[in-house]
Design an enzyme around this catalytic site. Structure first.
Site, mmCIF file in Angstrom:
data_model
loop_
_atom_site.group_PDB
_atom_site.id
_atom_site.type_symbol
_atom_site.label_atom_id
_atom_site.label_comp_id
_atom_site.label_asym_id
_atom_site.label_seq_id
_atom_site.Cartn_x
_atom_site.Cartn_y
_atom_site.Cartn_z
ATOM 1 N N ALA A 145 -10.644 8.306 8.273
ATOM 2 C CA ALA A 145 -9.990 9.717 7.952
ATOM 3 C C ALA A 145 -9.027 9.808 6.878
ATOM 4 O O ALA A 145 -9.071 10.758 6.058
ATOM 5 C CB ALA A 145 -9.826 10.231 9.247
ATOM 6 N N ASN A 146 -8.172 8.556 6.685
ATOM 7 C CA ASN A 146 -7.298 8.717 5.828
ATOM 8 C C ASN A 146 -7.830 8.363 4.360
ATOM 9 O O ASN A 146 -6.929 8.372 3.469
ATOM 10 C CB ASN A 146 -6.057 7.799 6.254
ATOM 11 C CG ASN A 146 -6.663 6.142 6.300
ATOM 12 O OD1 ASN A 146 -7.704 5.840 5.572
ATOM 13 N ND2 ASN A 146 -6.140 5.456 7.070
ATOM 14 N N ASP A 178 -6.359 1.886 -2.806
ATOM 15 C CA ASP A 178 -7.635 1.960 -2.119
ATOM 16 C C ASP A 178 -8.037 2.998 -1.316
ATOM 17 O O ASP A 178 -8.786 2.843 -0.587
ATOM 18 C CB ASP A 178 -7.634 0.241 -1.380
ATOM 19 C CG ASP A 178 -6.595 0.261 -0.321
ATOM 20 O OD1 ASP A 178 -5.673 1.280 -0.184
ATOM 21 O OD2 ASP A 178 -6.584 -0.788 0.497
ATOM 22 N N PRO A 203 -1.507 1.082 19.816
ATOM 23 C CA PRO A 203 -0.641 0.851 19.320
ATOM 24 C C PRO A 203 -0.878 0.617 17.972
ATOM 25 O O PRO A 203 -1.876 -0.159 17.572
ATOM 26 C CB PRO A 203 -0.337 -0.776 20.099
ATOM 27 C CG PRO A 203 -1.723 -0.949 20.659
ATOM 28 C CD PRO A 203 -2.263 0.325 20.972
ATOM 29 N N GLY A 261 -1.239 -1.234 14.285
ATOM 30 C CA GLY A 261 -1.426 -2.382 13.926
ATOM 31 C C GLY A 261 -0.462 -2.633 12.597
ATOM 32 O O GLY A 261 -0.261 -3.991 12.204
ATOM 33 N N THR A 262 0.119 -1.740 12.044
ATOM 34 C CA THR A 262 1.008 -1.765 10.682
ATOM 35 C C THR A 262 2.446 -1.457 10.873
ATOM 36 O O THR A 262 3.189 -1.510 10.041
ATOM 37 C CB THR A 262 0.422 -1.068 9.540
ATOM 38 O OG1 THR A 262 0.276 0.337 9.855
ATOM 39 C CG2 THR A 262 -1.005 -1.555 9.408
ATOM 40 N N SER A 264 0.881 -1.196 -0.040
ATOM 41 C CA SER A 264 0.005 -0.166 0.004
ATOM 42 C C SER A 264 1.003 1.261 0.049
ATOM 43 O O SER A 264 1.788 1.541 -1.007
ATOM 44 C CB SER A 264 -0.877 -0.096 0.898
ATOM 45 O OG SER A 264 -1.699 1.025 1.226
HETATM 46 C C1 LIG Z 1 -4.067 6.310 11.900
HETATM 47 C C2 LIG Z 1 -4.105 5.529 10.638
HETATM 48 O O1 LIG Z 1 -4.209 6.307 9.466
HETATM 49 N N1 LIG Z 1 -4.086 4.338 10.766
HETATM 50 C C3 LIG Z 1 -4.049 3.355 9.494
HETATM 51 C C4 LIG Z 1 -2.915 2.209 9.614
HETATM 52 O O2 LIG Z 1 -3.391 1.545 10.745
HETATM 53 P P1 LIG Z 1 -2.401 1.460 12.121
HETATM 54 O O3 LIG Z 1 -3.000 0.097 12.969
HETATM 55 O O4 LIG Z 1 -2.676 2.691 12.827
HETATM 56 O O5 LIG Z 1 -0.836 1.654 11.997
HETATM 57 O O6 LIG Z 1 -2.947 1.392 8.586
HETATM 58 C C5 LIG Z 1 -4.227 0.678 8.226
HETATM 59 C C6 LIG Z 1 -4.156 -0.162 7.138
HETATM 60 O O7 LIG Z 1 -3.939 0.489 5.765
HETATM 61 C C7 LIG Z 1 -5.402 1.622 8.215
HETATM 62 O O8 LIG Z 1 -6.665 0.844 8.216
HETATM 63 C C8 LIG Z 1 -5.394 2.524 9.508
HETATM 64 O O9 LIG Z 1 -6.292 3.709 9.146
HETATM 65 MG MG LIG Z 2 -3.709 1.220 0.330
#
Ligand SMILES: CC(=O)N[C@H]1[C@@H](OP(=O)(O)O)O[C@H](CO)[C@@H](O)[C@@H]1O
Ligand SMILES: [Mg+2]
Length: 542
Positions: free
Chosen positions: A371-372, A280, A498, A500-501, A64
């Site tokens: 929001a993203n 996406d 925390p 997740g990515t 991504s």
């Molecule tokens: C604050 C933020 O934008 N977090 C993103 C990011 O997740 P985190 O768990 O925050 O790393 O990546 C995800 C996968 O693309 C998306 O679903 C999510 O909205």
């Molecule tokens: Mg993507």
């Protein structure tokens, strides 16, 4: 299972000893060179999942919006949804099994998930434009093949296109033809039907500048261009011919930095948007005549779509229940506008598309956006049937016309997952039908000033959260500290969770001014650093 062949092929995709990875919010993500064994094993798992469900399963190779050197993989379930959570666990077990445990782990999964080994297995594959993706998807193919599965390699596709073809295949064409041509035809036809009815139709062209993050979106959008009506002219920037994927551009960069991408020349009041690396996500933006940058994020996209849907649903006169699903990262101003001004129910769920998607399925019409910029609209089967019937048979002209617009909207939106191309066409159609400029759209409400930060800690799992991640339960004292900090500012709110990515803790804060939002976010990040085992130097003020 042919264990001899399995051992032989697995040796060609060896797991680096001791390396452990987790199937997270968006599948596996890591440096590309660490992923060969994960890909092979996800090929194995996809074949098993296909046997367990009696359906075609998708495997997408992409990371991504992450840097070009990274890569990742996620599985797509039969109706185009994200992989079922129980199988996420199997994915993690399989990816982390040492070479000599592989057979045992596979056998265990087959037992636990009651996989009938005699059944056929079918897997659809797709990949993004990363230099590493081709080789990694070959490793997936090896995994599928060694278990005797069939595969269809779609090659370069956007993530949502793969979700789409998987859904089409498993609904036996009900959702559309499982080809890219089928996708382009379905969307462009619905789009043309929609904009035919716009007041300004025939009076010149609509221009839109699109930053494609130097990724797959550029290729697929140019493939789609011949299908689009001449009223709409999309101008593709950051097409990947000159610069690196996601580097200083793309939806994530624009959202996080709240500034325009590199490589796109913006004139005042011009409508522009950015896709992310696998197309996406989408965000819109423009600069005003004073040179100020205005971001129109996922929250405002959800708002535009909700206004439009609400009006149409009122016109067709059905009592269809609509709701908007957000996460804690939604700007408080958007939530307030949706609930108080629009009177649309809003629900907050945990971060990650699967949570939003799941919640949205509870309503006749569920609008969800992060929001993203990742989001879509789901229509329940019953709602869809009602709408299609009204579009065909309703005697009242106004009602029938409204139902037809809804019907085309159902066909234009990719209901399997958030889709930058589909969302872009939905937005362009709505702006055109409502005769709205980008400035008027932006003016629906004003975002509360906000700041998103990240902090490195030794172990991010020491933070546990509740209330859709808006409150920290552990470590002790952290939430109390955040509450005390929030009290210092007006119209403020803050939370931590925390990621997740990524190996970080994310901090989000809102307040009455940008300075205060920045200060609050900084103070909260210090609290996390001190109470949750911060690593390296303490966070510095912005
Ligand atoms: C604050 C933020 O934008 N977090 C993103 C990011 O997740 P985190 O768990 O925050 O790393 O990546 C995800 C996968 O693309 C998306 O679903 C999510 O909205
Ligand atoms: Mg993507």
């Amino acid at each position: 299972m042919d264990f001899e062949a399995l051992t032989k092929y697995s040796a060609l995709h060896p797991k680096p000893a001791g390396l452990t990875l987790q199937y997270g919010t968006a599948g596996f993500r890591s440096k590309a060179e660490q992923l060969d064994h994960v890909m092979f094993r996800m090929g194995l798992l996809a074949a098993l999942r296909s046997r367990a469900t009696g359906s075609t399963i998708g495997v997408m190779v992409t990371a991504s919006h992450n840097p070009e050197e990274d890569n990742g993989v996620k599985l797509v379930d039969p109706l185009g949804e994200m992989l079922h959570p129980s199988w996420e666990e199997y994915a993690t077990q399989l990816a982390n099994a040492e070479e000599q445990e592989l057979q045992k782990t596979l056998t265990e999964i087959c037992q636990k998930a009651a996989v009938n080994q005699q059944k056929d297995a079918s897997v659809f594959l797709g990949r993004d434009t990363r230099p590493s993706s081709k080789k990694l998807s070959q490793a997936v193919i090896d995994g599928v093949s060694v278990l005797g599965g069939q595969y269809h390699d779609y090659g370069l596709v956007t993530t949502p296109q793969l979700h789409y073809v998987v859904c089409c295949q498993n609904t036996r064409g009900q959702y559309g033809k499982p080809t890219l041509e089928g996708y382009y035809q379905k969307l462009s036809k619905a789009f043309m039907e929609l904009i035919k009815k716009s007041p300004g139709s025939g009076e010149g062209q609509r221009h839109l500048k699109i930053d494609c993050a130097n990724g797959i979106g550029a290729l697929k959008l140019s493939e789609m261009q011949p299908y689009l009506p001449k009223e709409v002219l999309v101008h593709i920037y950051n097409d990947g011919t000159k610069e690196k994927l996601n580097h200083l551009c793309g939806a994530d960069f624009v959202k996080v930095h709240q500034k325009p991408p590199k490589g796109l020349d913006m004139k005042p009041n011009e409508r522009c948007c950015s896709f992310d690396g696998d197309a996406d996500r989408i965000v819109y933006y423009y600069t005003d005549t004073a040179g100020h940058f205005h971001l129109i994020d996922g929250d405002k996209i959800a708002t535009l779509i909700s206004i439009f849907l609400k009006e149409l649903l009122a016109k067709v006169g059905q009592t269809l229940k609509m709701a908007v699903i957000q996460t804690a990262y939604a700007n408080g101003s958007s939530t307030r506008y949706l609930e108080e001004t629009l009177q649309v129910p809003v629900h907050c769920v945990k971060t990650g598309v699967k949570h939003l998607h799941h919640k949205a399925q509870e309503f006749d019409v569920g609008v969800y956006f992060e929001a993203n910029g990742h989001g879509t609209v789901l229509f329940s089967k019953a709602a869809e049937n009602t709408i299609r019937q009204l579009a065909k048979e309703e005697k009242d002209d106004a009602k029938r016309e409204a139902a037809k617009v809804l019907e085309n909207l159902i066909d234009l939106i990719n209901q399997t997952v958030g889709d930058a191309i589909s969302d872009m066409l939905v937005i362009e159609a709505i702006l055109s039908l409502k005769g709205l400029t980008v400035h008027q759209w932006d003016a629906f409400y004003t975002d509360f000033p906000n700041r998103l930060l990240k902090v490195q800690v030794a172990d991010r799992q020491v933070i546990d959260t509740t209330d859709a991640e808006r409150r920290a339960v552990t470590p002790p004292g952290l939430q109390e500290k955040i509450d005390a900090l929030v009290k210092k500012y007006k119209f403020s709110r803050a939370f931590v969770r925390p990621s997740g990515t990524e190996d970080v803790v994310r901090i989000y804060a809102e307040a009455d001014t940008q300075e205060n939002a920045d200060a609050l976010a900084h103070e909260v990040s210090l609290a996390v650093y001190h109470l949750a085992g911060g690593r390296g130097a303490p966070p510095q003020p912005l």
